[in-house]
Design a protein around this motif. Structure first.
Motif, mmCIF file in Angstrom:
data_model
loop_
_atom_site.group_PDB
_atom_site.id
_atom_site.type_symbol
_atom_site.label_atom_id
_atom_site.label_comp_id
_atom_site.label_asym_id
_atom_site.label_seq_id
_atom_site.Cartn_x
_atom_site.Cartn_y
_atom_site.Cartn_z
ATOM 1 N N GLY A 150 0.888 -1.176 0.000
ATOM 2 C CA GLY A 150 0.000 0.000 0.000
ATOM 3 C C GLY A 150 0.914 1.211 0.000
ATOM 4 N N ASP A 151 0.330 2.411 0.010
ATOM 5 C CA ASP A 151 1.165 3.604 0.004
ATOM 6 C C ASP A 151 2.024 3.660 1.263
ATOM 7 N N GLY A 152 3.298 3.578 1.065
ATOM 8 C CA GLY A 152 4.213 3.662 2.194
ATOM 9 C C GLY A 152 4.239 2.426 3.058
ATOM 10 N N LYS A 153 3.524 1.396 2.664
ATOM 11 C CA LYS A 153 3.482 0.195 3.499
ATOM 12 C C LYS A 153 4.177 -0.951 2.794
ATOM 13 N N LEU A 154 4.887 -1.713 3.576
ATOM 14 C CA LEU A 154 5.576 -2.880 3.023
ATOM 15 C C LEU A 154 5.064 -4.149 3.686
ATOM 16 N N GLY A 155 4.994 -5.187 2.869
ATOM 17 C CA GLY A 155 4.536 -6.462 3.417
ATOM 18 C C GLY A 155 5.704 -7.303 3.895
ATOM 19 N N ASN A 156 5.389 -8.513 4.355
ATOM 20 C CA ASN A 156 6.454 -9.406 4.798
ATOM 21 C C ASN A 156 7.085 -10.100 3.599
ATOM 22 N N GLY A 157 8.107 -10.830 3.856
ATOM 23 C CA GLY A 157 8.760 -11.593 2.775
ATOM 24 C C GLY A 157 9.804 -10.776 2.068
ATOM 25 N N GLY A 158 10.564 -10.061 2.833
ATOM 26 C CA GLY A 158 11.625 -9.282 2.214
ATOM 27 C C GLY A 158 12.776 -10.167 1.800
ATOM 28 N N ARG A 159 13.556 -9.672 0.811
ATOM 29 C CA ARG A 159 14.724 -10.424 0.356
ATOM 30 C C ARG A 159 15.967 -9.611 0.582
ATOM 31 N N ASN A 160 17.010 -10.243 1.044
ATOM 32 C CA ASN A 160 18.296 -9.550 1.156
ATOM 33 C C ASN A 160 19.054 -9.664 -0.150
ATOM 34 N N LEU A 161 19.521 -8.549 -0.639
ATOM 35 C CA LEU A 161 20.300 -8.552 -1.872
ATOM 36 C C LEU A 161 21.681 -7.992 -1.561
ATOM 37 N N ALA A 162 22.712 -8.781 -1.800
ATOM 38 C CA ALA A 162 24.067 -8.279 -1.535
ATOM 39 C C ALA A 162 24.440 -7.241 -2.587
ATOM 40 N N CYS A 163 24.939 -6.097 -2.147
ATOM 41 C CA CYS A 163 25.371 -5.049 -3.082
ATOM 42 C C CYS A 163 26.125 -3.997 -2.314
ATOM 43 N N ASP A 164 26.921 -3.197 -3.005
ATOM 44 C CA ASP A 164 27.532 -2.054 -2.333
ATOM 45 C C ASP A 164 27.090 -0.750 -2.994
ATOM 46 N N LEU A 165 26.060 -0.859 -3.799
ATOM 47 C CA LEU A 165 25.589 0.312 -4.521
ATOM 48 C C LEU A 165 24.081 0.189 -4.708
ATOM 49 N N ILE A 166 23.336 1.173 -4.251
ATOM 50 C CA ILE A 166 21.901 1.237 -4.518
ATOM 51 C C ILE A 166 21.666 2.489 -5.343
#
Lengths: 98, 418, 973
Positions: free
Chosen positions: C388-404
């Motif tokens: 939803g607006d500004g809302k995040l659900g569960n089930g996040g993923r970790n992504l290895a990186c040194d740059l976003i």
């Protein structure tokens, strides 16, 4: 930096000019009572809108009249003082005072 | 750090799960159809008046009508210098009372207005300016205000950063030193008064301009707004640059011209300037806020205008002179410039008190000197409204003093060299 | 390679690999290339952390790579708060970090973050005031924590060089990206003189680094074409490395380039300043490694620097996919595209990214950037589904990186348009503000005007240029059509804001403001953007809200239920980017005026003093012997003969049939009957009856008066005469001849003898040339106007000659007086001599309110004139009781100290007046002076109290003046 279109010198930066305030022709002081004289002298319209004002181009010492919107700073027209003040102003001799 | 000075008040914020907000101004209600007192204008002076009406006189049925957002006029734009080193005895007494109120304001509000005594220096670069400085020092001392005329050696000692060289266009010859000179956070003063006044029952209505004033038989009855008509027993206007526009609605004029006053700040720096430095001859002043910004200003614009626009020439003139005084600042940068609309009077003193309209009161003529007067203004105008009689301290600032040739000359000693 | 993170050519179009440049950062030697900025060189060498944030001292690094943010402010020698991503490196530059405690790497200030929960928004308002001394104790600490760079207290602006220049253009185009280049060409086609101002090293803007088609060639080809066309036009002048910081009235534009401030006047202006990429709000969005997609592209393309080694791209538009392709071209793997959009459109770019094998995670946002050790670099991103607006659900993923890379939208860089008074409207389909009514003579083009598709940008630019040229009076051909599809929809996400329970989700990077700071501020009642700004300081930092203003508006709208259509960002004020004091000051021209005899004074050892803008001799001699020198000069005039340069005194030639009438009206006295060859005092009052100036009027002819005025008053007197006569229309002409004449006054009992030796054509005897007489004659062969006036109270002559002859006159008189030992005398002696006669000095003995009655000058007021300026007021004032009176005085006890000017006159404890002038008279050997006293003490013989230094009271005695030679015999002989 506003540009002022001087009737004598043409368009110049406004920093070359001195502001003389609203044009308020002086009535004959002898014709006013003290309070009315004080009112004319000190009170200002200080209008937020189109005002007729005195301006002087300082390097050439030329006084003229501008019509300016005091809210938008738009200068609508400028013209020599002679267009408003056409006749010589005379002051009547004083009546004998005590 | 002594235990007494430890910021205990911050602890609950860390330990509570949820933030507990404290509204400074209650949510805006509907306008009532009438109030005891209506104040036109929602800046520092208006809010202070509402505060003292409630606190000192028990008058709480007060409505403040602000055409923009709260204290968004000159209260938001001034450079926040507070001092009482004026020239006339009337001025000195008035501003000294303001200083006294300012010193206790944070404690009165239970809100930090960041009041900081820095020491105020008015530099004199000509004989005439030295003369005027001595005049002010003598009047101040006679009235118990701490001011002194000091000379280059002492100035150099107290203001180590100033350029005291003889090889500048206008060397410093002396200064009026006023140790109690202070700065504060101007918005915080307004918010403190707003919170206090509304807590005691006053209403603040923003985005609510007054479009006309209802007068019957020479007595004010109320005002019109786009949100409806509001009747009132008493009405006060405190609108600074818009004074003449509002007074016109009430049918009278004042000796006021509205002229922009510009100011600017630098990108914040680590602290180095403690003092408030003013130069009358060079037309510049500077102080460093607690945020680290250099807050700078000069004299009013060269012509009248109802606008808060700023100009390039202002910055050019200001910084040219600023670098003469503080030549180490060439590589420092300007962050932002702005302007307020100053209601200038011929004698540089305010116009306060009664008007030709009965029950209609005025607080105006604040030119470039209004912020420091915020507390005493509120106090004296509250008294004036309640008693229909000007407070002792503001009697000299009556509207008719001009036509009566009784000006209170704070522009005072003009300077001409032969 | 000057750095481990360098990319080979053709990457790095703005650097010159043949020229290596070394500089230091925090004492460490760094090598870069000519064309590198400090930031690009640092990143190339693996120095990621470039600054420490304001409040929490968090490590910061490149965010925009365009000078739009304040995350890379550094101290460069004596220049604080320098934008490392704009400032090009030079050999030997010493760059330091700012705002740290201890060392830059081990900044103890970072421990503030540990107590972050105790520091809510506006925390300094809630405490430090419990006692009066609280803020006194805490302010110095808060002040030390605040501020960023340091002013170098040893620097001196006078050792550097900054200047200014005026420029004029028919059309000024601000911004040299595709829109600006097209506008310049569109304007030039009609023959207009065009000046194109661009911040970059060469025009092109985003054409240098952005990806406009899948193979990345479109941008550079377009740029080359436009550049060639511009170079082929004689009437386009390009200012590169130049920034326009404001748009002032009537198109007055400050443009700063190198050490120069250009002041550019343009008949019409095209604002093609582009747009500013906007961030996403998520936890740790401020740390090194998080940057805009455009920043990464600038690093790669312009400077040949790898921004990181593994990227995650937060996407909500097609540009993100262009950025992905750039990363891949530079050999930087893209771990994933995290796309806020649930349905990612099929475009040329997205397909190319898919083909390259990059994972696209649709309908997700970045919840958090994972901080590495010391927070000096991120090590990963957590992507979570958007619920939803500004809302995040569960089930996040970790992504290895040194740059976003963030590529979620833009906001127009509309500052100049705001300065000009443009009104903006919120466009609900593009989710951005667009110009709604642009003032006359100003035109907007490109992404600042909502054009994002390159074709639309070029068409929009060309059209704006054509319109601007027509507005300036030039046109050729048909009006180019407006682009049909601007391509602004789908470019900006309306709510890329994902607050995190653990905070550090920054809305304003400059001020270290987190999402809840704004929410709490609104809850505290500061529920509109202007109030919220002032309370929370959002938008008040060095970047002035470039990345926080729009987010703040969105947040306020959401919290208060107000519609974005009825809101706007807080007022945008100049400068667009911070400007040096030195640029504003330039060379600081301070005019000074010197008389024709200036050098003679210096040769004679004068100590010069300012009189208005003039320089005058104060006295002649050493500073250490000042008092004696002045006394000697006074004595010389009284007993022998002296010479003073009075050239600075104003001079006006009033000519015409109404000359006398004009004087009658301008001054208090009467002039109609003044005889030819006679002098008369003039006293000027303003319409309120206040004394403003004085002098002497000399009648040389029925229709010619020569009138003097004070040195600093004459210009105003002259202007006033002209102003009044603009209304009176008298037959008279006034000329300000102050500078045309040089003048001296030769005074003393021997003055006549001396003058006779060099004077021709006039009889100087007392009978033929009495006191207050005047004549024209030759002095030493120089045509002169000679007057006898009551100047210093001795026999004397004032002589005015054409200024070119001033020095010759001085020399002739000094030679003529040689046998008497004629003495030059200065302003200080003049003051003493005049005071001994009781002459008032306007604005020393009078002030801003003094009337003729208070100054005891009724004698100078004509009784029967019909009118004079100030007369009516004087009548009214005459009817009122005086509140003070100016009198001459001496001391009751001459052993008392001589009072200073402005020592007060008291009655009891009440202030009733002040001393205006006082001196221990050398001629009379006692103190004489002028003072305002209470009218009840205004008669000769009355005593009054003066408060002198140390609070001591002494007694003054009202004394008639002149004090010296009361019968004026000496001046009238």
């Amino acid at each position: 930096m506003k540009v002022m279109n001087c009737p004598l010198n043409g368009p110049r930066n406004i920093s070359e000019f001195a502001w003389g305030g609203e044009v308020k022709p002086m009535p004959d002081p002898a014709s006013l009572d003290d309070h009315a004289w004080g009112d004319w002298l000190f009170l200002e319209n200080n209008e937020a809108g189109v005002v007729r004002e005195w301006w002087c181009h300082v390097p050439t010492s030329f006084w003229f009249i501008a019509e300016r919107n005091t809210v938008t700073d738009e200068i609508l027209k400028t013209y020599p003082a002679g267009e408003l003040f056409k006749d010589r102003v005379n002051f009547a001799a004083k009546a004998e005072k005590k | 750090m002594l235990p007494a000075l430890f910021p205990y008040k911050l602890l609950p914020y860390g330990f509570r799960r949820k933030y507990r907000p404290q509204r400074f101004i209650p949510k805006q209600k509907d306008l009532k159809s009438s109030y005891d007192v209506v104040i036109i204008g929602g800046g520092g002076h208006a809010l202070a008046c509402a505060y003292y009406l409630a606190r000192n006189h028990g008058i709480t049925d007060v409505c403040i009508l602000e055409k923009g957002y709260l204290a968004g006029g000159n209260t938001a734009r001034n450079t926040a210098i507070i001092r009482s080193n004026y020239l006339t005895p009337e001025g000195v007494r008035f501003y000294e009372q303001s200083l006294k109120l300012y010193r206790d304001l944070s404690q009165d509000f239970d809100f930090n207005i960041l009041y900081s005594e820095r020491g105020h220096f008015t530099l004199a670069h000509t004989d005439a300016a030295v003369r005027t400085s001595r005049w002010r020092a003598e009047v101040n001392k006679q009235l118990g205000v701490d001011s002194e005329l000091i000379f280059p050696d002492e100035i150099a000692r107290l203001c180590p950063h100033l350029n005291m060289s003889d090889h500048v266009r206008y060397p410093i010859l002396g200064a009026l030193y006023h140790p109690p000179g202070s700065i504060a956070r101007h918005d915080a003063v307004a918010w403190g008064y707003a919170r206090g006044a509304t807590a005691m029952g006053a209403e603040v209505h923003q985005q609510t301009p007054v479009t006309s004033i209802i007068i019957e038989n020479g007595t004010v009855k109320g005002v019109e707004t786009p949100r409806g008509r509001v009747y009132a027993n008493k009405v006060m206007q405190a609108v600074a640059g818009s004074t003449s526009v509002v007074a016109k609605m009430a049918g009278f004029r004042l000796p006021i011209r509205t002229i922009p006053l510009q100011a600017c700040v630098s990108v914040p720096l680590k602290p180095f300037l403690d003092q408030i430095i003013v130069s009358g001859s060079l037309h510049v002043y500077v102080s460093q806020s607690s945020r680290g910004e250099l807050v700078m200003g000069g004299s009013t614009d060269p012509y009248g205008l109802y606008s808060t626009r700023s100009t390039l020439d202002f910055k050019e003139g200001l910084l040219g002179h600023m670098l003469e005084l503080l030549p180490m600042l060439g590589e420092v940068k300007i962050l932002r410039q702005w302007a307020g609309m100053a209601d200038m009077t011929p004698d540089f003193s305010p116009v306060m008190g009664l008007t030709p309209v009965k029950n209609y009161y005025i607080d105006s003529g604040w030119g470039t000197w209004g912020f420091k007067a915020t507390p005493v203004c509120g106090l004296t105008m509250a008294h004036t409204i309640v008693n229909d009689e000007p407070h002792e301290l503001i009697k000299p600032f009556y509207l008719d003093r001009f036509v009566e040739y009784a000006q209170v000359g704070e522009k005072g000693a003009a300077s001409v060299g032969h | 390679m000057a750095g481990m993170n360098r990319l080979p050519a053709p990457f790095g179009t703005w650097i010159d690999r043949t020229e290596k440049i070394s500089f230091t950062f925090e004492g460490k030697e760094i090598e870069g290339f000519a064309g590198d900025t400090i930031a690009s060189a640092l990143l190339a060498n693996g120095q990621t952390m470039i600054s420490r944030s304001f409040k929490y001292h968090r490590p910061r690094s490149v965010l925009t790579m365009a000078g739009q943010d304040s995350n890379t402010l550094v101290q460069v020698g004596d220049e604080p708060n320098c934008l490392a991503d704009k400032r090009r490196i030079e050999p030997g530059l010493a760059v330091e970090g700012q705002n740290y405690v201890g060392s830059f790497e081990d900044d103890k200030g970072r421990f503030t973050e540990l107590v972050e929960r105790f520091l809510p928004v506006g925390f300094y308002y809630r405490t430090f005031h419990e006692q009066k001394k609280s803020w006194k104790a805490w302010e110095p600490i808060i002040r030390r924590m605040a501020g960023l760079g340091k002013a170098d207290l040893k620097a001196d602006f006078h050792h550097s060089y900054y200047d200014k220049q005026y420029l004029f253009a028919d059309v000024a185009v601000i911004g040299g990206g595709p829109a600006g280049m097209a506008a310049a060409l569109g304007a030039a086609e009609g023959g207009a003189e065009v000046i194109l101002v661009d911040e970059g090293a060469e025009p092109g803007g985003s054409l240098w680094y952005a990806r406009f088609n899948f193979d990345g060639t479109h941008g550079s080809l377009t740029r080359a074409e436009l550049a060639a066309a511009i170079n082929g036009r004689r009437n386009i002048r390009v200012l590169s490395n130049a920034v326009c910081t404001g748009l002032f009235a009537d198109n007055w534009l400050p443009v700063i380039k190198d050490n120069r401030l250009y002041k550019l006047r343009a008949k019409s202006v095209v604002v093609a300043t582009g747009s500013i990429e906007q961030p996403s709000v998520f936890r740790n969005n401020d740390l090194p490694g998080v940057m805009f997609a455009s920043a990464a592209q600038r690093l790669i393309r312009l400077y040949g620097v790898k921004p990181g080694s593994r990227a995650v791209i937060l996407a909500a538009n097609d540009d993100a996919y262009g950025a992905a392709l750039e990363m891949l071209d530079a050999g930087i793997p893209v771990a994933a595209m995290v796309d806020l959009r649930a349905d990612v459109p099929n475009t040329e770019m997205t397909q190319a990214v898919r083909r390259a094998g990059v994972e696209i995670i649709a309908g997700h946002a970045i919840q958090e950037a994972i901080a590495g050790p010391g927070k000096t670099r991120i090590t990963g991103a957590v992507a979570a589904p958007v619920a939803g607006d500004g809302k995040l659900g569960n089930g996040g993923r970790n992504l290895a990186c040194d740059l976003i890379l963030m590529s979620v939208g833009y906001s127009p860089a509309a500052h100049l348009l705001h300065h000009a008074g443009t009104k903006f409207a919120y466009d609900t389909s593009s989710h951005m503000y667009r110009p709604d009514s642009v003032p006359a003579h100003v035109f907007a083009a490109g992404s600042v005007n909502q054009a994002y598709a390159l074709d639309a940008v070029l068409a929009d630019g060309r059209r704006a240029g054509w319109l601007a040229a027509r507005d300036a009076g030039y046109s050729s051909g048909a009006e180019p059509p407006a682009p049909a599809d601007l391509g602004c929809d789908g470019v900006t996400h309306p709510w890329p804001i994902f607050p995190h329970d653990k905070g550090m989700d920054f809305v304003d990077f400059d001020e270290d403001l987190k999402y809840k700071d704004l929410i709490n501020g609104i809850a505290d009642g500061f529920d509109n953007v202007e109030l919220l700004k002032r309370y929370s300081t959002v938008g008040m930092g060095p970047s002035q809200g470039k990345h926080s203003a729009v987010a703040a508006v969105r947040i306020v709208a959401r919290e208060t239920g107000e519609s974005l259509n009825r809101m706007s960002v807080t007022t945008q004020r100049p400068p667009y980017t911070p400007e040096k004091f030195a640029h504003m000051a330039g060379r600081v021209f301070e005019p000074e005026r010197r008389t024709a005899m200036h050098h003679r004074h210096l040769e004679l050892g004068a100590q010069m003093m300012p009189a208005g803008v003039w320089w005058r001799p104060a006295y002649y001699g050493q500073k250490s012997a000042r008092d004696q020198a002045i006394r000697d000069e006074v004595n010389a005039v009284r007993s022998n003969v002296g010479l003073i340069d009075v050239s600075t005194l104003g001079g006006l030639d009033v000519r015409g049939p109404d000359a006398a009438e004009l004087l009658n009206r301008m001054y208090t006295f009467a002039y109609a009957k003044q005889q030819i060859g006679r002098c008369r005092y003039v006293l000027m009052t303003d319409n309120a009856g206040v004394i403003t100036d004085d002098g002497v009027a000399v009648r040389f002819h029925d229709e010619h008066f020569y009138v003097t005025a004070t040195t600093s008053g004459v210009d105003a007197v002259y202007r006033q005469m002209l102003w009044w006569n603009a209304q009176w229309r008298l037959d008279v002409d006034v000329a300000n001849v102050t500078a045309a004449y040089a003048g001296v006054n030769i005074a003393g009992p021997k003055s006549r003898e001396v003058l006779k030796r060099v004077c021709e054509g006039v009889d100087l005897s007392a009978q033929a040339f009495p006191y207050m007489g005047a004549a024209t004659a030759e002095v030493a062969g120089i045509p002169a106007r000679i007057m006898r006036v009551g100047f210093v109270g001795e026999l004397g002559y004032e002589i005015h000659v054409p200024a070119s002859q001033g020095e010759a006159l001085w020399d002739a008189l000094m030679a003529a007086g040689g046998q008497e030992g004629i003495s030059p005398f200065g302003v200080e002696a003049q003051r003493v001599l005049r005071l001994e006669k009781g002459h008032i000095i306007v604005s020393q003995d009078t002030d801003g309110l003094t009337s003729v009655w208070e100054a005891d000058m009724a004698w100078a007021v004509a009784k029967t004139k019909p009118f004079f300026v100030g007369g009516r007021s004087a009548e009214i004032q005459a009817k009122k009781p005086l509140t003070r009176k100016l009198v001459g005085f001496t001391l009751a006890n001459d052993g008392d100290p001589c009072p200073e000017e402005c020592h007060l006159v008291l009655q009891g404890e009440e202030i009733v007046g002040r001393v205006t002038s006082a001196v221990r008279s050398p001629s009379l050997n006692k103190v004489v002076g002028l003072a305002y006293v209470h009218p009840s003490d205004g008669e000769p013989g009355k005593q009054f109290e003066i408060k002198v230094d140390g609070g001591r009271r002494i007694t003054g005695v009202v004394t008639k003046y002149p004090f010296y030679d009361p019968d004026n015999k000496r001046q009238e002989m």
